[in-house]
Design a protein around this motif. Structure first.
Motif, short mmCIF file in Angstrom:
data_model
loop_
_atom_site.label_atom_id
_atom_site.label_comp_id
_atom_site.label_asym_id
_atom_site.label_seq_id
_atom_site.Cartn_x
_atom_site.Cartn_y
_atom_site.Cartn_z
N THR A 1 0.83 -1.20 0.00
CA THR A 1 0.00 0.00 0.00
C THR A 1 0.86 1.25 0.00
O THR A 1 1.89 1.30 0.69
N SER A 2 0.43 2.24 -0.76
CA SER A 2 1.08 3.55 -0.76
C SER A 2 0.00 4.61 -0.59
O SER A 2 -0.99 4.61 -1.35
N ILE A 3 0.16 5.47 0.40
CA ILE A 3 -0.83 6.52 0.67
C ILE A 3 -0.13 7.87 0.63
O ILE A 3 0.87 8.09 1.32
N THR A 4 -0.66 8.78 -0.20
CA THR A 4 -0.14 10.14 -0.31
C THR A 4 -1.16 11.12 0.24
O THR A 4 -2.34 11.08 -0.14
N VAL A 5 -0.71 11.98 1.13
CA VAL A 5 -1.58 12.99 1.75
C VAL A 5 -1.09 14.36 1.32
O VAL A 5 0.07 14.72 1.55
N GLU A 6 -1.99 15.14 0.71
CA GLU A 6 -1.64 16.49 0.24
C GLU A 6 -2.67 17.49 0.75
O GLU A 6 -3.77 17.11 1.16
N ASP A 7 -2.30 18.76 0.72
CA ASP A 7 -3.20 19.85 1.15
C ASP A 7 -3.77 19.59 2.54
O ASP A 7 -4.98 19.77 2.78
N LEU A 8 -2.92 19.18 3.45
CA LEU A 8 -3.37 18.88 4.81
C LEU A 8 -3.95 20.12 5.47
O LEU A 8 -3.35 21.20 5.43
N PHE A 9 -5.12 19.98 6.07
CA PHE A 9 -5.86 21.05 6.76
C PHE A 9 -6.30 22.16 5.81
O PHE A 9 -6.50 23.30 6.23
#
Length: 598
Positions: A152-160
């Protein structure tokens, strides 16, 4: 008929509920890294890769990739639903749950306040394509097949992005990266068999190959010098088992920031457990010092509650008093049976940890010697003399002009008590005690404050002091470098996570003790150290403290008189920079009353 319009209580919509719940789990970027790494560990990953990207002083992207079990398309979609989890089925499963996560909140909470791209393929199946899902603010905005390796690969962008208040109160880029590094360090310590790699803007910050022991992880993160000063602990009691390492008493810190604790391999924060660890040392450490520790406490799941904190950082024990007492007893036994007080070669503790025999070195109280003021050893006399000459010289410090004569009466030195206090008599036959360290600290502090520029009073060291820091410490240290340069320290890189300190404030001398420099650095990077304009003031207090005559130093009669004369020149001779009194008076009348003289 009921008037619904007058009802003041409303049920919140799902979007609002999601954002509020996310605030409990996702406090900052480090929270995202923690939750995603814990999910990877629960998925059986052997390799976890964390990539951080930043722009314009803030973190813009977080990607965590693992080689765990992966998910099929249906599981991937369910993973974004709140309280959807593979860890438990009902509440009765919770006591027996050994995974780091169990609530099914992490991914849903992260997606509620960011843009998340999940790419996954289930391991051990004939399916050659995986699934890619995009979730923005809690709403699925994209789904497709994707070619990808198992895992699995998870990318998180534009946090908050949709909670501007939370974004506004994030700390600086360097501070947030330091928190992320600290989070990964704790996971490396609790899971040394797993390979971790952390890169920030393409630069590798931390890489651990995995497959090793806790001792290997400690060496990799903190260096061999620290590891050789550790004592291995492996003990079991009625309520708790303890595994890990403790530092010998020679290695200590001014705060507990290097006490790494976990319960059943779950990193936790607990003042009670820190106190239990500290209590095991008893008088082996001064009251204001803390050991370095890497400890995992093994406690049956039925005896603990890990569901008491949104981020699962705290636990509760069903037999709290018994557990804490047992931890202290087990650690005390480990220390006393191995090394009570180490010799100069702290590395001997590592031999004990490896199974070699070592005769414990027992502590013997120093001979109190004669009373009064005795002549100190030559080396100690030279050091104290240098310290007093520094504060007694006119340049670059201000002259010895007394403030308001009479504030400190004429004193006659009687002697020295415990190599801590100067005993004096006043013209009125009162007894005055002066704390030699606090008094000299006050003198140094006021003189340092009068220097036009602290860096103009820097002293080049005869031999540079080299310090090695962990990845987290290195990140925090880089933030403090401009302040240190401003205050007289010349510091240069000296290999991976190592720095050579070439100049220090003149108060520390030409041959600064590496431990003294390390303590200054430890205080700078400790949680709670002030920032901005208060940082320089706090650093000057630290330097004054480290450069002052030490408690325990033997002073000659002339040096006692010299210290008193210098104290008279200060604007506030009554307290040290930290607010402790420099002197205490016992009135003759009170003494007479104690002996019932009328």
């Amino acid at each position: 008929m009921k008037d619904e319009s007058r009802c003041r209580i409303r049920q919140l919509d799902e979007a609002t509920i999601g954002r509020i719940a996310a605030g409990e789990v996702v406090e900052r970027p480090a929270s995202v890294v923690k939750e995603l790494c814990e999910n990877a560990l629960d998925a059986g990953a052997s390799v976890i890769d964390i990539r951080i990207s930043s722009s314009e002083g803030r973190i813009t992207g977080i990607t965590v990739t693992d080689d765990g079990c992966g998910m099929n398309p249906e599981e991937a979609r369910l993973a974004f639903f709140r309280h959807a989890t593979s860890k438990i089925r009902e509440i009765d499963d919770l006591p027996a749950c050994t995974t780091l996560g169990f609530r099914g909140e992490a991914l849903a909470s992260i997606a509620a306040v960011s843009r998340v791209t999940l790419t996954t393929r289930e391991k051990g199946t004939a399916v050659i394509s995986g699934t890619r899902l995009v979730n923005t603010g809690g709403t699925m905005s994209g789904a497709e097949e994707a070619g990808c390796p198992a895992g699995t690969s998870i990318t998180v962008e534009d946090l908050f992005y949709n909670t501007p208040a939370r974004r506004k109160f994030q700390r600086s880029r360097a501070a947030e990266i330091a928190r992320i590094t600290g989070t990964v360090e704790r996971l490396v310590i609790t899971h040394p068999a797993i390979a971790f790699r952390l890169t920030v803007d393409g630069r590798e910050r931390l890489a651990v190959p995995g497959g090793g022991s806790l001792y290997d992880a400690i060496i990799h993160l903190f260096g061999l010098d620290l590891a050789e000063g550790l004592v291995q602990v492996s003990a079991d009691g009625e309520h708790v088992g303890v595994r890990g390492y403790l530092s010998v008493p020679d290695i200590s810190r001014t705060n507990p920031y290097q006490i790494y604790l976990s319960v059943n391999s779950r990193p936790i924060s607990s003042r009670l457990l820190i106190s239990a660890v500290r209590d095991a040392y008893g008088t082996l450490l001064p009251g204001d010092r803390y050991p370095v520790a890497f400890l995992d406490f093994l406690i049956p799941g039925t005896d603990i509650d890990v569901n008491v904190h949104p981020a699962k950082r705290e636990v509760r024990f069903s037999h709290e008093h018994d557990v804490l007492a047992e931890i202290t007893a087990l650690l005390k036994e480990a220390l006393s049976s191995r090394v009570l007080i180490p010799g100069k070669d702290a590395g001997a503790a590592a031999q004990v940890a490896a199974g070699d025999t070592l005769t414990p070195v027992r502590y013997r109280p120093p001979d109190s010697g004669t009373t009064g003021v005795r002549e100190p050893p030559v080396r100690e006399q030279l050091l104290t003399g240098r310290q007093l000459r520094l504060t007694g010289s006119r340049l670059p410090l201000h002259g010895l002009q007394e403030h308001e004569p009479g504030r400190i009466p004429e004193l006659r030195v009687i002697g020295q008590l415990g190599n801590l206090y100067i005993l004096c008599s006043t013209p009125d036959d009162n007894l005055l005690l002066i704390d030699q360290h606090a008094a000299h600290e006050r003198i140094l502090y006021e003189q340092i404050g009068s220097w036009p520029a602290f860096r103009d009073c820097a002293q080049e060291l005869i031999e540079p002091v080299v310090i090695r820091l962990s990845p987290r410490e290195a990140d925090l240290f880089s933030v403090a470098l401009p302040l240190l340069k401003q205050e007289g320290f010349l510091i240069e890189p000296f290999g991976p996570q190592a720095w050579a300190i070439r100049t220090v404030p003149v108060t520390l001398g030409k041959t600064a003790d590496p431990d003294t420099v390390r303590e200054i650095v430890a205080e700078l990077i400790a949680p709670g150290f002030p920032r901005g304009s208060d940082a320089a003031e706090h650093l000057r207090k630290i330097v004054a403290c480290r450069g002052a005559v030490k408690a325990g130093a033997v002073l000659s009669p002339e040096q006692c008189d010299q210290l008193i004369r210098q104290l008279r020149t200060t604007e506030n001779p009554y307290t040290c920079p930290h607010g402790r009194p420099t002197m205490v008076v016992f009135a003759r009348k009170k003494l007479d009353e104690l002996f019932r003289r009328t």
